[in-house]
Motif scaffolding. Structure first.
Motif, PDB file in Angstrom:
ATOM      1  N   GLU A 701       0.813  -1.211   0.000  1.00 14.14           N
ATOM      2  CA  GLU A 701       0.000   0.000   0.000  1.00 14.14           C
ATOM      3  C   GLU A 701       0.847   1.263   0.000  1.00 14.14           C
ATOM      4  O   GLU A 701       0.485   2.265  -0.630  1.00 14.14           O
ATOM      5  CB  GLU A 701      -0.930  -0.008   1.210  1.00 14.14           C
ATOM      6  CG  GLU A 701      -1.965   1.110   1.215  1.00 14.14           C
ATOM      7  CD  GLU A 701      -2.934   1.014   0.038  1.00 14.14           C
ATOM      8  OE1 GLU A 701      -3.411   2.074  -0.413  1.00 14.14           O
ATOM      9  OE2 GLU A 701      -3.206  -0.113  -0.431  1.00 14.14           O
ATOM     10  N   TRP A 702       1.990   1.237   0.671  1.00 14.81           N
ATOM     11  CA  TRP A 702       2.807   2.447   0.756  1.00 14.81           C
ATOM     12  C   TRP A 702       3.275   2.921  -0.622  1.00 14.81           C
ATOM     13  O   TRP A 702       3.431   4.111  -0.859  1.00 14.81           O
ATOM     14  CB  TRP A 702       4.023   2.226   1.665  1.00 14.81           C
ATOM     15  CG  TRP A 702       5.118   1.370   1.059  1.00 14.81           C
ATOM     16  CD1 TRP A 702       5.243   0.027   1.167  1.00 14.81           C
ATOM     17  CD2 TRP A 702       6.215   1.813   0.264  1.00 14.81           C
ATOM     18  NE1 TRP A 702       6.351  -0.428   0.493  1.00 14.81           N
ATOM     19  CE2 TRP A 702       6.974   0.657  -0.077  1.00 14.81           C
ATOM     20  CE3 TRP A 702       6.644   3.051  -0.217  1.00 14.81           C
ATOM     21  CZ2 TRP A 702       8.122   0.708  -0.857  1.00 14.81           C
ATOM     22  CZ3 TRP A 702       7.792   3.115  -0.995  1.00 14.81           C
ATOM     23  CH2 TRP A 702       8.519   1.967  -1.314  1.00 14.81           C
ATOM     24  N   THR A 709       5.007   9.611  -6.321  1.00 17.77           N
ATOM     25  CA  THR A 709       5.334   8.482  -7.193  1.00 17.77           C
ATOM     26  C   THR A 709       4.052   7.955  -7.822  1.00 17.77           C
ATOM     27  O   THR A 709       3.196   7.401  -7.124  1.00 17.77           O
ATOM     28  CB  THR A 709       6.018   7.351  -6.404  1.00 17.77           C
ATOM     29  OG1 THR A 709       7.213   7.859  -5.814  1.00 17.77           O
ATOM     30  CG2 THR A 709       6.366   6.186  -7.317  1.00 17.77           C
ATOM     31  N   LYS A 710       3.918   8.149  -9.103  1.00 17.19           N
ATOM     32  CA  LYS A 710       2.746   7.655  -9.828  1.00 17.19           C
ATOM     33  C   LYS A 710       3.215   6.815 -11.021  1.00 17.19           C
ATOM     34  O   LYS A 710       3.129   7.231 -12.169  1.00 17.19           O
ATOM     35  CB  LYS A 710       1.886   8.826 -10.314  1.00 17.19           C
ATOM     36  CG  LYS A 710       1.309   9.691  -9.204  1.00 17.19           C
ATOM     37  CD  LYS A 710       0.314   8.921  -8.353  1.00 17.19           C
ATOM     38  CE  LYS A 710      -0.275   9.809  -7.264  1.00 17.19           C
ATOM     39  NZ  LYS A 710      -1.202   9.063  -6.367  1.00 17.19           N
ATOM     40  N   LEU A 726      -4.060  -5.075 -11.478  1.00 17.98           N
ATOM     41  CA  LEU A 726      -4.662  -4.003 -12.271  1.00 17.98           C
ATOM     42  C   LEU A 726      -5.839  -3.369 -11.532  1.00 17.98           C
ATOM     43  O   LEU A 726      -6.046  -2.154 -11.604  1.00 17.98           O
ATOM     44  CB  LEU A 726      -5.105  -4.544 -13.632  1.00 17.98           C
ATOM     45  CG  LEU A 726      -3.970  -4.925 -14.583  1.00 17.98           C
ATOM     46  CD1 LEU A 726      -4.525  -5.605 -15.837  1.00 17.98           C
ATOM     47  CD2 LEU A 726      -3.154  -3.702 -14.973  1.00 17.98           C
ATOM     48  N   GLU A 727      -6.622  -4.184 -10.842  1.00 16.92           N
ATOM     49  CA  GLU A 727      -7.730  -3.631 -10.049  1.00 16.92           C
ATOM     50  C   GLU A 727      -7.193  -2.688  -8.972  1.00 16.92           C
ATOM     51  O   GLU A 727      -7.743  -1.598  -8.745  1.00 16.92           O
ATOM     52  CB  GLU A 727      -8.526  -4.767  -9.406  1.00 16.92           C
ATOM     53  CG  GLU A 727      -9.356  -5.575 -10.392  1.00 16.92           C
ATOM     54  CD  GLU A 727     -10.068  -6.728  -9.732  1.00 16.92           C
ATOM     55  OE1 GLU A 727     -11.025  -7.259 -10.326  1.00 16.92           O
ATOM     56  OE2 GLU A 727      -9.662  -7.123  -8.610  1.00 16.92           O
ATOM     57  N   GLN A 728      -6.105  -3.094  -8.329  1.00 19.43           N
ATOM     58  CA  GLN A 728      -5.498  -2.255  -7.297  1.00 19.43           C
ATOM     59  C   GLN A 728      -4.978  -0.949  -7.889  1.00 19.43           C
ATOM     60  O   GLN A 728      -5.198   0.138  -7.338  1.00 19.43           O
ATOM     61  CB  GLN A 728      -4.353  -3.021  -6.634  1.00 19.43           C
ATOM     62  CG  GLN A 728      -3.630  -2.215  -5.552  1.00 19.43           C
ATOM     63  CD  GLN A 728      -2.314  -2.846  -5.154  1.00 19.43           C
ATOM     64  OE1 GLN A 728      -1.628  -3.437  -5.980  1.00 19.43           O
ATOM     65  NE2 GLN A 728      -1.965  -2.728  -3.871  1.00 19.43           N
ATOM     66  N   ALA A 731      -7.832   1.429  -8.953  1.00 23.66           N
ATOM     67  CA  ALA A 731      -8.471   2.012  -7.768  1.00 23.66           C
ATOM     68  C   ALA A 731      -7.626   3.127  -7.177  1.00 23.66           C
ATOM     69  O   ALA A 731      -8.156   4.082  -6.597  1.00 23.66           O
ATOM     70  CB  ALA A 731      -8.718   0.921  -6.725  1.00 23.66           C
ATOM     71  N   ALA A 732      -6.304   3.025  -7.351  1.00 24.90           N
ATOM     72  CA  ALA A 732      -5.398   4.053  -6.829  1.00 24.90           C
ATOM     73  C   ALA A 732      -5.194   5.194  -7.819  1.00 24.90           C
ATOM     74  O   ALA A 732      -4.430   6.123  -7.539  1.00 24.90           O
ATOM     75  CB  ALA A 732      -4.047   3.415  -6.482  1.00 24.90           C
TER      76      ALA A 732
END
Length: 778
Positions: A701-702, A709-710, A726-728, A731-732
């Motif tokens: 998660e961090w 950082t993207k 990909l779902e994670q 969502a971010a």
């Protein structure tokens, strides 16, 4: 008031482009001509774009700037900056870079302290910005009387002089949001995409978006249009687009041929007619996406001496060179340059094309009404090479008897052989003979053949054939053969490659077939009738055979050798030691499937961006392709795998750093974690996961919640469409690349290697998505 508005999208992190400032001056044409490394100074352009001109009632310049940023950079915040009279301080102080748009609209109210002509000059000459003249028709665009007068006075002395490209608008801007206006917006995106392309290099055969050996490759056709009004083409476009790879824009045959506005606008109109129906065209990459509906245009001004209609007296030739310059301003893909005329004007045009544009040059010469020798024809091909600056050469001869109908073809072969011997660029040579007596020459000429179409009411030239007639003749005469291809692997019933490549062959009207070779061992395949068949043309190679096929490859590409695996076989028949033999070439296009999507999203990193990092997850063959792609992108490589020894093998082969955890901080001194690597100025550009979808891997998660950082998240799995990773990422709010994109990108590379022509990009992409998208998304 007079207004200069700067639309500024703050996205250096998103796109990976660091603004370089605006201080550089343009190099001279002389320097550009002598330094190939600086060809097309707008390649990978990362500075503001300038839109200059006079808006009408539709407020065209401002609306174009807004839509360009909103539609191409939807995630980017957009600021509007209104500078004072001291424009240079505003530009320098803002640190403007890519993407941003500077709008210089001469139709706004005048200001006593701002000289817009000087501003336009300074942006173009002093700051070196890419400038586009938005040329709004005064009458149909409903420009005010004062602005129309200004436009007329400054058209050539300011707007043309201080711009490289031109976008012409009639009444589209006054219609509000409409299909007509949508196409104008599309044209602006296309022009910028063309401007940022890598230059075409004469003789270069390495596949790229701008390789003449593909654009003018084998079994490619351009349709010669001969209507006096371009609007007359529209009823025939749907059928024509099925059979050809480009449209020839014969400016000398158009009623509007002496009007710059009308010629450029006519090209835009032709592209608009073609867009819904294009089938065979390649992709035009632009900022994380591609334009899939761009019909390439071959722009021609054919003079009376060269089987055309444009005057060839001194005044006519001078105007002809002006018209060729207009073609460059319109962003044409191929510029036909007759080789017989004024050398200085030709040199000036070619230097300009080389320095500032990505258009391919086709040197041409027509011999009309007399027969010459084969030796003279060879000399004409050499002349049409334009001192090594043409990307293709076209020589059209006249003969008196069918007995000499091979002469142009033979001269082309000799010219190619001489170029190789002399160390000169080997370029596609288009060899034709005029009239009905020359129809055979159109069948044996493989590259970039001009054709007519059965739906048209008349031909552009006597003796022209349709693409269907030519392909039928080539098959009948065994000039081309039906070849057999397949995907080689085991347990490959799931593979989409047969549908993708089969559809591509059909779109290009090639008589090839593509199936599956499902075998447990490579030896079974090598011993099979399929591999031994003279019609075997090559295959795609997938697991578990990418390494085990290597001993049976005769010649390995550099990429395949470095990566250590082969995903593409190409069978070629070559003449050696007085005999013909089959040679098996091994290549790897998996890395291109990773490289291409990422290059579009953040470009190749230069010295100023040397801190960019690619985090590669996994340790198998695809991870090796990912490491190779990351190296080509100029990124530092960081490897993580649950089996550290595999990650260490990657580091030994490609350089880079192995980490033992994805934690932000190390728990002990023996551990090297991701947080250690990302400290300081390091910038994580992309995370490439080559882990199987069944692993259900997700990132800590961090890492995905870091504001500074993207990274782009690249998951090489193409099924399922949504992996846990990909779902994670979505969502971010992170940008993602799916394995489906990698699949069609590497497939495009395979198609082009087999066929030596451009791939029908949209067809291949569509087939992959039809097989990968969930039903509720189709």
């Amino acid at each position: 008031m007079i207004r200069i508005t700067l639309f500024f999208a703050l996205v250096p992190t998103l796109l990976g482009f660091a603004p370089n400032g605006l201080s550089h001056r343009r190099p001279s044409a002389l320097n550009m001509a002598s330094d190939d490394s600086q060809r097309n100074i707008f390649q990978n352009y990362d500075k503001p774009i300038v839109l200059v001109g006079c808006s009408g009632e539709g407020n065209e310049l401002i609306r174009l700037a807004e839509s360009f940023l909103e539609e191409n950079f939807p995630q980017a915040p957009m600021d509007i900056i209104k500078p004072t009279a001291d424009l240079s301080s505003v530009v320098a102080g803002s640190g403007l870079g890519w993407p941003s748009v500077v709008v210089v609209d001469f139709s706004a109210e005048p200001s006593d302290d701002l000289d817009l002509s000087e501003v336009t000059r300074s942006l173009y000459e002093d700051n070196g910005l890419l400038s586009i003249y938005v040329n709004v028709d005064a009458e149909e665009g409903k420009i005010s009387a004062d602005s129309a007068k200004t436009k007329s006075q400054l058209d050539e002395s300011v707007f043309m002089k201080f711009s490289d490209y031109e976008l012409c608008i009639k009444g589209e801007g006054t219609e509000g949001e409409s299909a007509d206006w949508d196409h104008i917006k599309w044209e602006l995106t296309r022009l910028v995409a063309r401007a940022r392309l890598a230059p075409a290099i004469p003789g270069e055969k390495a596949p790229s978006t701008n390789t003449a050996h593909l654009t003018m490759g084998e079994n490619t056709f351009f349709l010669s249009l001969s209507f006096p009004e371009i609007s007359q083409v529209e009823p025939y476009v749907e059928e024509m687009c099925l059979d050809v790879d480009a449209m020839e824009y014969r400016t000398d045959l158009l009623d509007c041929r002496d009007s710059r506005f009308d010629l450029i606008y006519g090209m835009q109109l032709l592209r608009r007619y073609c867009r819904p129906f294009v089938v065979r065209v390649p992709a035009l990459p632009f900022v994380g996406n591609v334009l899939e509906d761009v019909m390439p245009i071959c722009y021609t001004v054919r003079t009376q001496n060269q089987a055309g209609t444009y005057p060839d007296d001194e005044a006519g030739i001078s105007k002809m060179f002006d018209m060729l310059g207009w073609g460059l301003r319109g962003g044409v893909e191929v510029l036909d340059v007759e080789s017989a005329w004024d050398k200085k004007k030709t040199d000036d045009l070619l230097n300009e094309a080389k320095e500032r544009y990505a258009s391919q040059v086709l040197g041409s010469h027509h011999v009309v009404g007399k027969e010459i020798s084969r030796e003279e024809a060879v000399e004409l091909f050499q002349q049409c090479a334009l001192d090594g600056r043409a990307h293709g050469a076209k020589v059209v001869l006249s003969i008196e008897s069918e007995e000499k109908d091979r002469m142009a073809h033979e001269a082309a072969i000799i010219a190619t052989s001489l170029a190789a011997t002399e160390g000169k660029p080997e370029i596609p040579n288009v060899s034709l003979i005029l009239g009905d007596v020359g129809q055979f020459s159109r069948i044996v000429n493989l590259p970039f053949t001009p054709v007519t179409h059965e739906s048209l009411p008349f031909k552009a030239a006597p003796g022209q054939l349709t693409a269907k007639e030519i392909m039928a003749g080539r098959l009948l005469m065994k000039i081309i053969d039906s070849k057999r291809y397949a995907i080689l692997g085991h347990n490959i019933a799931y593979s989409v490659s047969p549908q993708m490549q089969g559809s591509a062959f059909r779109a290009a009207v090639l008589p090839h077939e593509y199936g599956r070779a499902d075998v447990e061992t490579v030896e079974e395949f090598i011993d099979s009738d399929f591999f031994k068949d003279p019609k075997f043309g090559g295959c795609s190679v997938t697991i578990p055979h990418k390494q085990s096929i290597i001993p049976y490859v005769d010649v390995m590409s550099e990429a395949a050798t470095t990566i250590g695996s082969v995903n593409t076989l190409i069978a070629e028949i070559e003449y050696d030691n007085d005999d013909f033999k089959r040679v098996i070439y091994g290549d790897n296009t998996d890395w291109k499937g990773i490289f291409n999507p990422l290059e579009r999203r953040f470009g190749v990193q230069g010295e100023d961006d040397s801190n960019g990092i690619a985090l590669i997850l996994g340790g198998g063959g695809t991870a090796r392709a990912a490491a190779y792609a990351a190296s080509e992108l100029g990124l530092k490589r960081v490897y993580y795998n649950r089996t550290p020894s595999k990650a260490e093998q990657l580091a030994e082969s490609f350089g880079g750093t192995v980490i033992t955890s994805l934690d932000m901080e190390s728990e002990n001194d023996d551990e090297k974690c991701l947080g250690d690597v990302l400290s300081g100025d390091a910038s994580l550009k992309v995370i490439i996961s080559t882990l199987p979808a069944g692993a259900e891997f997700v990132l800590p998660e961090w890492l995905i919640s870091k504001e500074d950082t993207k990274p782009v998240i690249f998951d090489v799995n193409y099924k399922p469409y949504y992996t846990k990773l990909l779902e994670q990422a979505e969502a971010a709010g992170l940008e993602t690349v799916r394995g489906s994109e990698m699949l069609w990108e590497q497939g495009v590379g395979q198609f082009e290697a087999w066929t030596k022509r451009t791939a029908p990009y949209s067809i291949m992409k569509t087939v992959v998505l039809q097989n990968c998208l969930p039903e509720d998304m189709q």
